[in-house]
Enzyme design. Structure first.
Site, PDB file in Angstrom:
ATOM      1  N   GLU A  20      40.914  36.911  38.550  1.00 60.67           N
ATOM      2  CA  GLU A  20      40.455  37.631  39.736  1.00 60.67           C
ATOM      3  C   GLU A  20      38.934  37.606  39.821  1.00 60.67           C
ATOM      4  OE1 GLU A  20      42.349  41.366  40.910  1.00 60.67           O
ATOM      5  OE2 GLU A  20      40.351  42.266  40.914  1.00 60.67           O
ATOM      6  N   PHE A  22      35.444  38.524  42.699  1.00 59.55           N
ATOM      7  CA  PHE A  22      35.031  39.213  43.914  1.00 59.55           C
ATOM      8  C   PHE A  22      33.779  38.540  44.468  1.00 59.55           C
ATOM      9  CE2 PHE A  22      33.300  41.441  40.207  1.00 59.55           C
ATOM     10  CZ  PHE A  22      31.933  41.360  40.450  1.00 59.55           C
ATOM     11  N   PRO A  23      33.540  38.626  45.775  1.00 60.14           N
ATOM     12  CA  PRO A  23      32.345  38.012  46.349  1.00 60.14           C
ATOM     13  C   PRO A  23      31.087  38.681  45.812  1.00 60.14           C
ATOM     14  CG  PRO A  23      33.964  38.494  48.058  1.00 60.14           C
ATOM     15  CD  PRO A  23      34.433  39.188  46.818  1.00 60.14           C
ATOM     16  N   TRP A  52      38.888  41.651  48.635  1.00 58.78           N
ATOM     17  CA  TRP A  52      38.563  41.818  50.051  1.00 58.78           C
ATOM     18  C   TRP A  52      37.938  43.185  50.235  1.00 58.78           C
ATOM     19  CZ3 TRP A  52      39.455  38.551  54.257  1.00 58.78           C
ATOM     20  CH2 TRP A  52      39.404  39.123  55.529  1.00 58.78           C
ATOM     21  N   TYR A 154      51.209  50.466  39.547  1.00 59.41           N
ATOM     22  CA  TYR A 154      50.318  51.367  38.818  1.00 59.41           C
ATOM     23  C   TYR A 154      51.025  51.933  37.585  1.00 59.41           C
ATOM     24  CZ  TYR A 154      47.685  50.941  43.121  1.00 59.41           C
ATOM     25  OH  TYR A 154      46.990  50.433  44.196  1.00 59.41           O
TER      26      TYR A 154
END
Length: 609
Positions: A20, A22-23, A52, A154
């Site tokens: 994973e 992230f930007p 996102w 979760y």
């Protein structure tokens, strides 16, 4: 390819994993992340996932990054998609763009409440939950046969709900019944608890793949923040291991790898086949975990690929392993490692702080928050979800009252310095021991209306074992220059600029800016303030914490954003909201450094005389 189909095509003995990302916050960080993903793609993940931002705040960067992963590196991509602040039409636009780019996997999430909101309010009435998003994709002819949909699970319970585990599993089943094809879980550190939860998930009739979220611990500070935000259960044995080494990031990082390997082996013995790695946009820990598990070679054989050694400019000869060697060329290549900081973000009145040593053999292998290199893919990141103020409105009002005059704001900062409140909007933790040594000086600044949000004392060759100022491996010495950051008026900035020129004697430099990007400094655009460094046995000088133009301006945007978030805790037309918004619009943030680290009083005499 759809992820569910790829999983079905694997035999039951072959482990798989996803990564994973992230930007990043900066264009340079984005470029460096692309290179990093290229290296990690040689480890042959089954897919990578791209986060996102709420309301599509990272839409363009998320789509661009997903496109690069899918089409430049030939890695199947999972694009996160949330409901938060998604205006009507944005979901359809995002899905159509994903189709155009060949992205076939979506992780459907409701998303966290927008910053400053006590509750989650949908912007598009069609999407009030992740279940609605799954249903929409699965019932829309344009999308239903194209996308494979994942949802979140979760194991330790959702941090925002008081519902029982049984109730939460039933909600998960609704997402699955709506058409979800796989589940990726929140990170956890108790494998036994996860296995019990997974058994209950299966008993509820959920049969789709469950992929546990694994996050190797990177630093003590980031670990503690994440488990607090997620409500993660941490075994006492793990806390007993990490607490004594919390000030040595390399030992923490090594423990993180060890814990991840141990967890995965335990889960694998119980039949878990796939794992989702939260990378924090870093690479070495994940690479080390896979190497210790021996999985890289197995993936090579499974997919008939030849994996070359990941490129690294730090494979220097010597007695230490490559990941522990720092050379002069490393320091020359990057002038701003994240060496130490009290928090992986901002830290009001907490020093740039104690405890985050960058001793890895790569140029930014620790979450480096606002004090790191702005070119790092992990620059400015405090946690995986880019949380701002973590307090809920009812807690914020209890902590910080109802400010209607600037004197009320001064009171908030003074109460924090006195230990009467445990946080401010700029820090979710009490003062560090190091910052407590500055309380009398910081008190004088705040009494002037100079609201301090970052500081550290000068330190000259303090042993790295020192309980207050020390960090890093034992047997070393640490150094730091005094610095302080605070909000003040434009007239104050002008006066300080003149004083630095007339009385600073070349020792005082500063950066200052306001919300509207007006900017002042007595440094060149390329200038930088090295404020922390350390010398350790058998190593080159470990690179310093840096305050320079680009990182300061990025932090400035975040720091002023907290005024907006604080204001959101009060009604739109309230005196509190108007005051906080006016402060945001009118004040300046200034960061000052005194470069004579052998003069512990230099900065404070400059400011207070």
């Amino acid at each position: 390819m759809r992820l569910s189909e790829k999983i079905d095509n694997l035999d039951s003995f072959t482990p798989f994993y996803t990564f994973e990302f992230f930007p990043p916050r900066t264009e340079q960080g984005f470029e460096n992340l692309v290179s990093r993903i290229g290296r990690l793609s040689t480890l042959n993940p089954l897919a990578v996932s791209i986060t996102w931002g709420a309301g599509g705040s990272t839409k363009d960067w998320s789509l661009k990054l997903a496109d690069i992963c899918r089409n430049d590196h030939s890695v199947d991509t999972i694009m996160h998609l949330t409901c938060t602040n998604m205006q009507p039409g944005m979901v359809e636009d995002a899905l159509r763009t994903a189709m155009e780019k060949g992205i076939r996997n979506i992780l459907a999430l409701r998303g966290d409440p927008p910053r400053g909101a006590d509750s989650w309010i949908p912007s598009d009435p069609r999407f009030t939950s992740a279940t609605d998003l799954v249903k929409f994709i699965k019932t829309t002819p344009e999308f239903r046969d194209y996308f494979c949909i994942g949802v979140a699970g979760y194991p330790d319970g959702h941090a925002e709900t008081t519902a029982s585990e049984e109730e939460q599993i039933q909600y998960l089943k609704k997402k699955v019944d709506a058409g979800a094809d796989f589940i990726i879980t929140q990170l956890f550190y108790d494998p036994e608890s996860f296995l019990t939860w997974q058994e209950n998930v299966r008993k509820a009739g959920i049969k789709i793949p469950v992929i546990p979220g694994i996050m190797p611990i990177q630093t003590y500070a980031s670990f503690m923040r994440l488990i607090k935000l997620c409500g993660t259960k941490v075994p006492d044995s793990l806390m007993a291991q990490i607490t004594p080494i919390r000030n040595d990031d390399q030992l923490v990082k090594d423990l993180g790898v060890e814990v991840a390997v141990s967890m995965i082996r335990k889960l694998q013995q119980s039949g878990v086949q796939g794992f989702h790695f939260c990378t924090f946009n870093l690479e070495k820990s994940v690479q080390r975990v896979l190497e210790q598990l021996g999985w890289v070679g197995r993936h090579v054989e499974q997919h008939n690929m030849v994996i070359s050694e990941s490129p690294s400019r730090n494979n220097q000869p010597g007695s230490l392993p490559p990941e522990l060697v720092i050379t002069a060329s490393d320091i020359a290549a990057s002038t701003s490692y994240s060496l130490k900081q009290a928090h992986p973000g901002n830290g009001p009145n907490n020093s740039a702080g104690k405890g985050e040593l960058n001793a890895a053999g790569t140029w930014d292998e620790f979450p480096n928050g606002r004090f790191g290199d702005f070119k790092s893919p992990a620059f400015g990141v405090k946690d995986l979800w880019d949380h701002g103020i973590t307090a809920l409105p009812r807690n914020a009002v209890e902590l910080w009252g109802r400010p209607t005059h600037t004197a009320d704001i001064t009171t908030v900062f003074l109460r924090y310095l006195r230990g009467e409140v445990p946080s401010t909007p700029w820090s979710d933790s009490p003062l560090s021991p190091e910052s407590k040594s500055l309380v009398p000086l910081l008190t004088k600044l705040n009494e002037r209306g100079w609201w301090t949000v970052g500081s550290q004392p000068a330190v000259d060759a303090v042993p790295s074992e020192d309980e207050v100022h020390g960090w890093g491996p034992r047997g070393g010495y640490v150094f730091q220059k005094a610095f302080v950051e605070f909000f003040c008026t434009r007239d104050d900035v002008a006066a300080l600029e003149a004083r630095a020129k007339e009385k600073g004697k070349g020792w005082v430099t500063f950066f200052a800016a306001n919300m509207m990007d007006d900017y002042a400094t007595n440094m060149t655009d390329e200038g930088s303030n090295a404020v922390t460094w350390g010398v350790f046995p058998g190593k080159e000088i470990n690179s310093p914490t840096i305050i320079e133009r680009d990182s300061f301006l990025a932090w400035k945007d975040e720091a002023f954003g907290y005024w907006t978030e604080w204001g959101l805790f009060y009604p739109p037309d309230s005196a509190e909201r108007k005051l906080l918004d006016s402060v945001r619009d009118e004040r300046w943030l200034i960061s000052l450094v005194h470069h004579n680290f052998k003069d512990p009083d230099g900065l404070w005499n400059f400011l207070l005389d």
